[in-house]
Design an enzyme around this catalytic site. Structure first.
Site, PDB file in Angstrom:
ATOM      1  N   LYS A  93       0.836  -1.203   0.000  1.00  0.00           N
ATOM      2  CA  LYS A  93       0.000   0.000   0.000  1.00  0.00           C
ATOM      3  C   LYS A  93       0.872   1.255   0.000  1.00  0.00           C
ATOM      4  CE  LYS A  93      -3.773  -2.439   0.271  1.00  0.00           C
ATOM      5  NZ  LYS A  93      -3.190  -3.700  -0.175  1.00  0.00           N
ATOM      6  N   ASP A  94       0.291   2.360  -0.479  1.00  0.00           N
ATOM      7  CA  ASP A  94       0.995   3.632  -0.587  1.00  0.00           C
ATOM      8  C   ASP A  94       1.571   4.079   0.754  1.00  0.00           C
ATOM      9  OD1 ASP A  94      -1.358   3.474  -2.544  1.00  0.00           O
ATOM     10  OD2 ASP A  94      -0.117   5.026  -3.449  1.00  0.00           O
ATOM     11  N   ARG A  95       2.704   4.770   0.690  1.00  0.00           N
ATOM     12  CA  ARG A  95       3.278   5.327   1.903  1.00  0.00           C
ATOM     13  C   ARG A  95       2.530   6.587   2.342  1.00  0.00           C
ATOM     14  NH1 ARG A  95       6.607   9.418   3.580  1.00  0.00           N
ATOM     15  NH2 ARG A  95       6.893  10.165   1.454  1.00  0.00           N
TER      16      ARG A  95
END
Length: 388
Positions: A93-95
């Protein structure tokens, strides 16, 4: 002495990521900025299944804020005293976001689960299951994205785009963050694939990770180029004889032979053309699509044999050219424009956002960029020590 290897300075000399024209180029965009705050970009994983309540593994439903996927995995492993290989995740998942997802760990560590909580990481629930969570064990991701600093009347401008994307889908490009800062991940991949660089030239601690990351960036770049060319040639929504088609409901693949029969199925959203993710196990198209893919490789100075030498890391597959978002909705808010939608695994939200904003929306550095930058730092440090 071996000639110093500095793939990190070749990014500008190797072809940068292909231009990825949007489907809705003729419609004006709303502009704006994303990921100004982590809360502007929410992602919730849609699991392929829920934990059964019994078994040797523990599924943790974790919320993280502004934490990279690799950092989360290392944190869980360190706190629980297990190897990172014991920590399972269905997807990264995106940071720069607030994300919720399942993470699996050995159930024997259940007594220490509360120790995982920090200001940025929270375990929302924990339940036993019979198997470890593996990559791809998800049905998709649900997004809620706030775009700030949009143009006036952004909601009215966005509605025709939303209507067209809901009807026709959007090109399934890989986001530009896939290729690293200034294309450096992609540059290294081209060098490794062509034999100009060797995996042994990379820092040993990150060698396999970085080799896989950079080589798959080349696959992604070639897919983007093939898809962009198809769109520019007016063939995005046209089934060609010889296309490798994918059945949307099942993921099954077949070669299109009777275009008159398959075109109505595509128009109904039942099937979709696929593009190349080159490798020895990739299913080859026929006819014109095959020639288009051969010309693409030739233009990039590559051959199929180059991928066979890397078959352990690049087995090859096909990727759908078009994706239809589910539950697509737009809403004006005081801070900007909110877009909500659901995407299948492996589809980049930033690609869909580019249809609305008409500009790249990879402002935030993602996990692959962070990892590559750290390897660059380690490598240049090693070079300086050798020179002393």
């Amino acid at each position: 002495m071996m000639e110093p290897f500095d793939a990190f300075d070749t990014g500008r000399r190797v072809a940068a990521s292909a231009a990825t024209p949007p489907l809705t180029a003729a419609l004006p965009g709303v502009g704006g900025r994303t990921k100004v705050e982590p809360e502007d970009f929410e992602v919730e994983e849609i699991p392929a299944y829920e934990p059964s309540g019994a078994g040797e593994h523990l599924f943790l439903w974790i919320e993280k804020r502004d934490v990279a996927a690799e950092q989360l995995q290392r944190h869980v492993a360190r706190v629980l005293g297990v190897s990172t290989s014991d920590v399972g995740m269905a997807g990264l998942k995106d940071r720069r976001a607030v994300t919720r997802q399942y993470v699996s760990v050995p159930a024997a560590r259940v007594a220490r689960i509360a120790e995982l909580n920090t200001e940025a990481i929270r375990v929302l629930k924990a339940e036993r299951h019979g198997n470890k969570l593996k990559t791809g064990h998800l049905r998709g991701n649900r997004f809620s994205v706030l775009v700030r600093e949009v143009v006036e009347n952004a909601e009215q401008i966005a509605r025709p785009i939303a209507e067209r994307v809901a009807r026709q889908g959007f090109p399934n490009y890989f986001g530009s963050q896939r290729f690293g800062h200034e294309g450096e991940t992609l540059a290294l991949g081209f060098d490794l694939l062509a034999g100009r660089k060797r995996p042994q030239d990379l820092p040993a601690a990150r060698r396999r990770f970085l080799s896989r990351l950079s080589l798959s960036a080349v696959q992604s770049e070639l897919f983007n180029r093939a898809l962009a060319e198809r769109l520019r040639d007016g063939l995005l929504h046209q089934v060609l004889a010889g296309d490798v088609m994918e059945v949307v409901a099942s993921g099954g693949k077949f070669i299109a032979e009777d275009v008159a029969r398959e075109q109505p199925r595509y128009d109904a959203g039942e099937i979709v053309p696929t593009g190349p993710m080159f490798g020895p196990k990739m299913r080859q198209p026929a006819g014109e699509p095959l020639e288009r893919e051969r010309r693409l490789l030739e233009a990039c100075g590559l051959k199929l044999e180059d991928f066979r030498r890397q078959q352990r890391l690049l087995p090859g597959t096909r990727r759908a050219c078009i994706v239809w978002p589910a539950e697509l909705a737009i809403q004006a808010e005081p801070e900007g424009l909110r877009l909500s939608f659901t995407l299948p695994p492996g589809t980049y939200a930033t690609t869909l956002l580019a249809e609305f904003c008409k500009m790249p929306h990879d402002h935030a550095v993602d996990d692959s960029m962070l990892a590559f930058s750290e390897v660059r730092r380690q490598y240049r440090s090693a070079l300086r020590k050798l020179a002393e």
